[in-house]
Design a protein around this motif. Structure first.
Motif, PDB file in Angstrom:
ATOM      1  N   GLN A 115       0.830  -1.200   0.000  1.00  0.00           N
ATOM      2  CA  GLN A 115       0.000   0.000   0.000  1.00  0.00           C
ATOM      3  C   GLN A 115       0.865   1.251   0.000  1.00  0.00           C
ATOM      4  N   ASP A 117       3.882   1.492  -1.200  1.00  0.00           N
ATOM      5  CA  ASP A 117       4.468   1.620  -2.536  1.00  0.00           C
ATOM      6  C   ASP A 117       3.468   2.254  -3.505  1.00  0.00           C
ATOM      7  N   LYS A 118       2.211   1.796  -3.429  1.00  0.00           N
ATOM      8  CA  LYS A 118       1.174   2.371  -4.304  1.00  0.00           C
ATOM      9  C   LYS A 118       0.992   3.853  -4.017  1.00  0.00           C
ATOM     10  N   VAL A 119       0.936   4.184  -2.740  1.00  0.00           N
ATOM     11  CA  VAL A 119       0.744   5.592  -2.359  1.00  0.00           C
ATOM     12  C   VAL A 119       1.935   6.425  -2.810  1.00  0.00           C
ATOM     13  N   THR A 120       3.141   5.865  -2.657  1.00  0.00           N
ATOM     14  CA  THR A 120       4.342   6.585  -3.093  1.00  0.00           C
ATOM     15  C   THR A 120       4.318   6.815  -4.603  1.00  0.00           C
ATOM     16  N   GLN A 121       3.905   5.791  -5.355  1.00  0.00           N
ATOM     17  CA  GLN A 121       3.817   5.942  -6.807  1.00  0.00           C
ATOM     18  C   GLN A 121       2.776   6.987  -7.186  1.00  0.00           C
ATOM     19  N   GLU A 122       1.644   6.941  -6.488  1.00  0.00           N
ATOM     20  CA  GLU A 122       0.604   7.940  -6.766  1.00  0.00           C
ATOM     21  C   GLU A 122       1.094   9.335  -6.436  1.00  0.00           C
ATOM     22  N   LYS A 123       1.823   9.448  -5.337  1.00  0.00           N
ATOM     23  CA  LYS A 123       2.349  10.758  -4.943  1.00  0.00           C
ATOM     24  C   LYS A 123       3.318  11.275  -6.002  1.00  0.00           C
ATOM     25  N   GLU A 124       4.186  10.391  -6.495  1.00  0.00           N
ATOM     26  CA  GLU A 124       5.122  10.797  -7.556  1.00  0.00           C
ATOM     27  C   GLU A 124       4.360  11.207  -8.812  1.00  0.00           C
ATOM     28  N   ALA A 125       3.313  10.435  -9.135  1.00  0.00           N
ATOM     29  CA  ALA A 125       2.518  10.773 -10.326  1.00  0.00           C
ATOM     30  C   ALA A 125       1.828  12.119 -10.139  1.00  0.00           C
ATOM     31  N   LEU A 126       1.283  12.330  -8.943  1.00  0.00           N
ATOM     32  CA  LEU A 126       0.632  13.613  -8.667  1.00  0.00           C
ATOM     33  C   LEU A 126       1.640  14.755  -8.697  1.00  0.00           C
ATOM     34  N   ARG A 129       2.242  15.594 -12.237  1.00  0.00           N
ATOM     35  CA  ARG A 129       1.095  16.329 -12.789  1.00  0.00           C
ATOM     36  C   ARG A 129       1.100  17.777 -12.329  1.00  0.00           C
TER      37      ARG A 129
END
Length: 166
Positions: A115, A117-126, A129
């Motif tokens: 979880q 890792d997913k949040v970290t990836q989403e944070k990087e994606a955000l 953006r």
């Protein structure tokens, strides 16, 4: 030497006092029987039989005592071995519980890590953006300023043309 003699005399008198000061106790039935056996063995005509009876009585008493101590030690050993067995089983059960808790904790940790890792990836994606939007915002502000400048120039040109056409 006289001091040594007086000490020994004091000790012997103390032991006599302690024995004589104790209240007489009523003999138990086994003591009465033992005394009667001793009295009858003394009254025997031959001294050899009496001494052999005394020796047999001592030996049997000794054997009974040894048997009693052995049985006490055996029960203590049995109870001690049972206690160790129970302690071992308790420790084993506790270890199993701890192993299962550890396994559950490991599974929970792996879930939380995935979880994270997913949040970290989403944070990087955000973050990407946001930086892209900031770039677009800069471009839009430049375009607005250029558009305003062009509108101002257009208005000035229209005024100049209208003055010339009069």
């Amino acid at each position: 030497m006289s001091s040594l003699y007086s000490r020994n005399k004091d000790l012997s008198s103390r032991s006599r006092k302690s024995l004589s000061d104790s209240p007489p106790s009523s003999p138990s039935p086994s003591t009465k029987t033992f005394r009667q056996d001793r009295a009858s063995s003394r009254s025997d005509s031959s001294g050899v039989e009496a001494s052999s009876d005394r020796l047999a009585a001592r030996t049997s008493t000794y054997t009974r005592r040894e048997n009693r101590l052995a049985s006490l030690n055996k029960t203590e050993d049995d109870s001690a071995s049972k206690d160790y067995k129970k302690l071992y089983e308790d420790a084993l059960a506790e270890n199993e519980k701890l192993k299962s808790r550890l396994e559950n904790s490991k599974q929970e940790l792996s879930k939380i890590r995935s979880q994270l890792d997913k949040v970290t990836q989403e944070k990087e994606a955000l973050g990407k953006r946001v930086s892209n939007m900031e770039e677009e915002l800069k471009v839009l502000t430049e375009l607005k300023s250029d558009n305003q400048r062009l509108n101002d120039e257009n208005g000035a040109l229209i005024r100049v043309i209208s003055k010339l056409s009069k």
